[in-house]
Design an enzyme around this catalytic site. Sequence first.
Site, short mmCIF file in Angstrom:
data_model
loop_
_atom_site.label_atom_id
_atom_site.label_comp_id
_atom_site.label_asym_id
_atom_site.label_seq_id
_atom_site.Cartn_x
_atom_site.Cartn_y
_atom_site.Cartn_z
N TYR A 128 0.81 2.21 16.03
CA TYR A 128 1.34 1.96 14.71
C TYR A 128 2.62 2.56 15.41
CZ TYR A 128 1.89 7.87 13.74
OH TYR A 128 1.83 8.75 14.23
N GLN B 226 -5.06 1.54 15.10
CA GLN B 226 -3.94 1.99 14.42
C GLN B 226 -3.17 3.15 15.09
OE1 GLN B 226 -5.12 3.62 10.93
NE2 GLN B 226 -3.13 4.13 9.88
N ASP C 131 -9.29 1.07 0.87
CA ASP C 131 -8.92 0.49 2.64
C ASP C 131 -9.59 0.77 3.68
OD1 ASP C 131 -6.56 -0.12 3.67
OD2 ASP C 131 -5.49 2.28 2.88
N SER D 272 -9.62 -5.30 2.65
CA SER D 272 -9.53 -4.51 1.75
C SER D 272 -10.35 -4.82 0.66
CB SER D 272 -8.11 -4.12 1.57
OG SER D 272 -6.86 -3.74 2.40
N GLU E 33 -10.91 4.03 2.46
CA GLU E 33 -9.87 5.40 1.86
C GLU E 33 -10.24 4.72 0.25
OE1 GLU E 33 -5.97 6.39 4.00
OE2 GLU E 33 -6.89 4.24 4.30
N TYR F 69 1.68 5.60 0.16
CA TYR F 69 1.15 7.49 0.54
C TYR F 69 1.55 7.98 -0.96
CZ TYR F 69 0.12 8.82 5.10
OH TYR F 69 -0.84 9.14 5.68
N ASP G 205 0.98 -0.89 -0.29
CA ASP G 205 -0.53 0.12 0.02
C ASP G 205 0.85 1.50 -0.11
OD1 ASP G 205 -1.37 2.14 1.05
OD2 ASP G 205 -2.87 0.59 1.15
N HIS H 130 -4.60 13.02 0.32
CA HIS H 130 -5.23 12.03 1.39
C HIS H 130 -3.80 11.98 2.55
CE1 HIS H 130 -6.43 8.36 1.93
NE2 HIS H 130 -4.75 7.76 1.45
N LYS I 181 -5.79 -1.58 9.80
CA LYS I 181 -5.27 -2.15 8.53
C LYS I 181 -5.70 -3.28 8.06
CE LYS I 181 -3.91 1.39 6.08
NZ LYS I 181 -5.33 2.46 6.37
#
Length: 320
Positions: free
Chosen positions: A257, A253, A246, A270, A212, A138, A136, A143, A266
């Site tokens: 994280y 999280q 997502d 998905s 997302e 970024y 995944d 976003h 996460k």
Amino acid sequence: MASQTSWVPLDKNGDFSIHNLPFGIFSEGGSQPRAASRIGDFVIDLKALAGDEQAKQQLSSLRDLEEVFGQTSLNAFAERGRAVHRAVRGDLQRILSQSTDVPAILKDNESLKQKVLIPVEKVKMHLPMQIGDYTDFYAGYHHAYKVGVLFRGPDNALQPNYTHLPVGYHGRSSSIVVSGTPIRRPRGQILPNPAANPKEPITVACRRLDFELELGCFICKPNEMGESIDINKAEEYIFGFVLLNDWSARDIQAWEYVPLGPFNGKNFGSTISPWVVVADALEPFRAQPLPNDTPVQDYLKESQKESVFDIQLEVGLTSE
């Protein structure tokens, strides 16, 4: 791209025109899942089409694909490479065009129509590919900034590395499912009072479930371990694109994280759309990316100026 119309009527939203023709995996009435494309409100049974003698004689792209289209995932077809994907899509456009030069193959062939064009309401769609790995990234500035604000506030929303390299994390491929699959709200540790000292977590069902809208990309060619791929050849490795939801348990999280990144927050689910839109279908939507004020390293510099797609995506939310 020249405009074409099809003798098959458009679907209500016009998403599945002759200019799209995505690929997916379907089954009908308990049959073995197999490969398909879609036009309007009809699924195109590619195994049945590739097995027809007249079609094989006149459409060269289909001649050795009947077995490939009979498989329960698109992996074997994807591995054939972009030249094959392009040829199959081109032949589909040829026989589905209003002005087709080979109407006897399908347009005027009622018996084959009954086998090949199946109303979409009669089929079940499946996960289109067997997914061995999942990363995944970024990718979008706005976003990434908004998510960063959620966890670190506006002053530290983006880390210094963000404008220099593709930031990603390794996801759980086994929890990727096709759209429409129910996603269970996960349980995990959350911090009910982040300001308290000491920090005392509790284990409960997620209270801040997020989703997302993202774009997923399927890779169809391998590379040798340790060997990098020139950025200007990277597109040759892309089979196509799907919409990706997502799902994120933001409270789980937030607690887990640091320092190693998202895991339980996460990896619980998905969802992806069942139709893979091949890269060629998006060529008309190429655009130049927004300017990046940070110079990137040489290995990330693309010669292709129009290196992104200007496509409009939409979210619909239905509450209880």
